[in-house]
Design an enzyme around this catalytic site. Structure first.
Site, PDB file in Angstrom:
ATOM      1  CG  HIS A   1       4.503   1.201  -0.709  1.00 47.61           C
ATOM      2  ND1 HIS A   1       4.931   2.250  -1.180  1.00 47.61           N
ATOM      3  CD2 HIS A   1       3.520   1.499   0.128  1.00 47.61           C
ATOM      4  CE1 HIS A   1       4.076   3.183  -1.068  1.00 47.61           C
ATOM      5  NE2 HIS A   1       3.479   2.759  -0.227  1.00 47.61           N
TER       6      HIS A   1
ATOM      7  CG  ASP B   1     -10.132   2.622  16.572  1.00 39.12           C
ATOM      8  OD1 ASP B   1     -10.617   3.537  16.549  1.00 39.12           O
ATOM      9  OD2 ASP B   1      -9.570   2.193  17.770  1.00 39.12           O
TER      10      ASP B   1
ATOM     11  CB  SER C   1       2.181   3.757   2.900  1.00 34.28           C
ATOM     12  OG  SER C   1       1.164   3.369   1.879  1.00 34.28           O
TER      13      SER C   1
END
Length: 327
Positions: free
Chosen positions: A152, A273, A288
């Protein structure tokens, strides 16, 4: 007519032998997961706020707005805050002319009051010329030596707008701890920087991530096939990221839904997980760019955490990143 026919044949021949996409990405790329420091420099000096000088908002009242990018002072181009300050000093801060970029258009604004206050030059503006932070390396294309990270854009927090960059770099960064995510609050990675160990140069900040040339040695990691959009499936997958000891690890997720029309939110997933949930509470800031792996293919990258349920997050298709990064 014969000459024209020959030209048409030659043109058709050139179309046949010249590749249509010069910047085509590789079918196999090196997956990331490494934590990296990020530094980007603005294209000009960004105005992020105002303060009073002698009880007056001299800059705001002169016409400046938050988000303006100062590109010249007294007709001289500037690239940093130091450039701006030095030019103001040279003219003793009198009748200073600023050229700004606002929404793609240039505008001139004068500060007629003296900016010199006993050797301290006050503009009435809070400004910024760079952003420093951390993120995750998504991939390296071994053939083009291009890299992609984040998945992003980098935004400036004050303006909430995309940070228009001149250049930047990714460099070594060590994870020192994790502030866990909780429902309603996204946690984050804590890290230290080693800005002298540079991995690559940032050339582009876009909605699909940050991109540039990778200049360091390639990591000893197996290349993975790039998954086409129609090869991505709901169901089990993995993300690669660092949460401790600067070691890239893989953690299991479940892809819940696919959106083929979105921009950076193509993949809705849930962390399943238990180790990752126990240590981080799910997705935290700094993840990210973490690559998403499925069926031994790289399919995407983590982009967002869902704050109301931090076990869930969004990802972008890897092909979207690669197309942006190679263009």
């Amino acid at each position: 007519m014969k000459k024209m026919n020959k030209l048409l044949v030659l043109w058709a021949f050139l179309l046949f032998i010249v590749p249509i996409n010069i910047f085509a990405y590789s079918d196999y790329i090196i997956p990331g997961g490494d934590n990296v420091g990020i530094e980007v420099h603005s294209n000009g000096v960004l105005v992020v706020g105002f303060y009073k000088v002698d009880d007056k908002f001299i800059a705001r009242d002169s016409g400046f707005l938050v988000g303006d990018s100062i590109i010249k002072v007294n007709n001289k181009e500037i690239y940093s805050i130091d450039d701006m300050v030095n030019i103001i000093k040279d003219t003793n801060g009198k009748d200073t002319k600023f050229t700004i970029n606002r929404d793609g258009k240039e505008k001139t604004i004068h500060l007629k009051d003296s900016l010199d206050h006993g050797g301290v030059y006050k503009t009435g503006m809070y400004v910024k010329d760079k952003i420093v932070g951390i993120g995750t390396l998504t991939y390296i294309d071994p053939n083009t030596k291009k890299f992609g990270a984040l998945g992003h854009e980098i935004d400036e927090k004050t303006t909430a707008e995309k940070f228009e960059i001149k250049d930047g770099k990714i460099f070594k960064s060590n994870v020192t701890g994790i502030e866990r995510s909780e429902s309603g609050s996204a946690g984050e990675k804590n890290a230290t920087y080693d800005a002298n160990t540079i991995y690559g140069n940032i050339e582009k900040n876009s909605t699909s991530g940050i991109f540039g040339d990778y200049t360091s040695g390639f990591p000893d990691t197996e290349k993975l096939k790039v998954a086409a959009v129609d090869e991505v499936r709901t169901g089990e997958a993995k993300i690669r990221t660092v949460i401790q000891d600067n070691k890239v690890e893989e953690f299991i997720i479940n892809i819940i839904k696919l959106d083929y029309n979105g921009d950076t939110k193509n993949i809705l997933f849930e962390v399943t997980d238990k180790e990752l949930l126990n240590k981080t509470g799910g997705i935290v800031q700094g993840m990210s760019g973490s690559p998403i792996i499925q069926n031994n293919m790289i399919v995407g990258a983590v982009t967002h955490v869902i704050v109301n349920d931090t076990s869930k997050g969004y990802g972008i298709f890897i092909t979207t990143m690669l197309k942006e990064g190679e263009s």
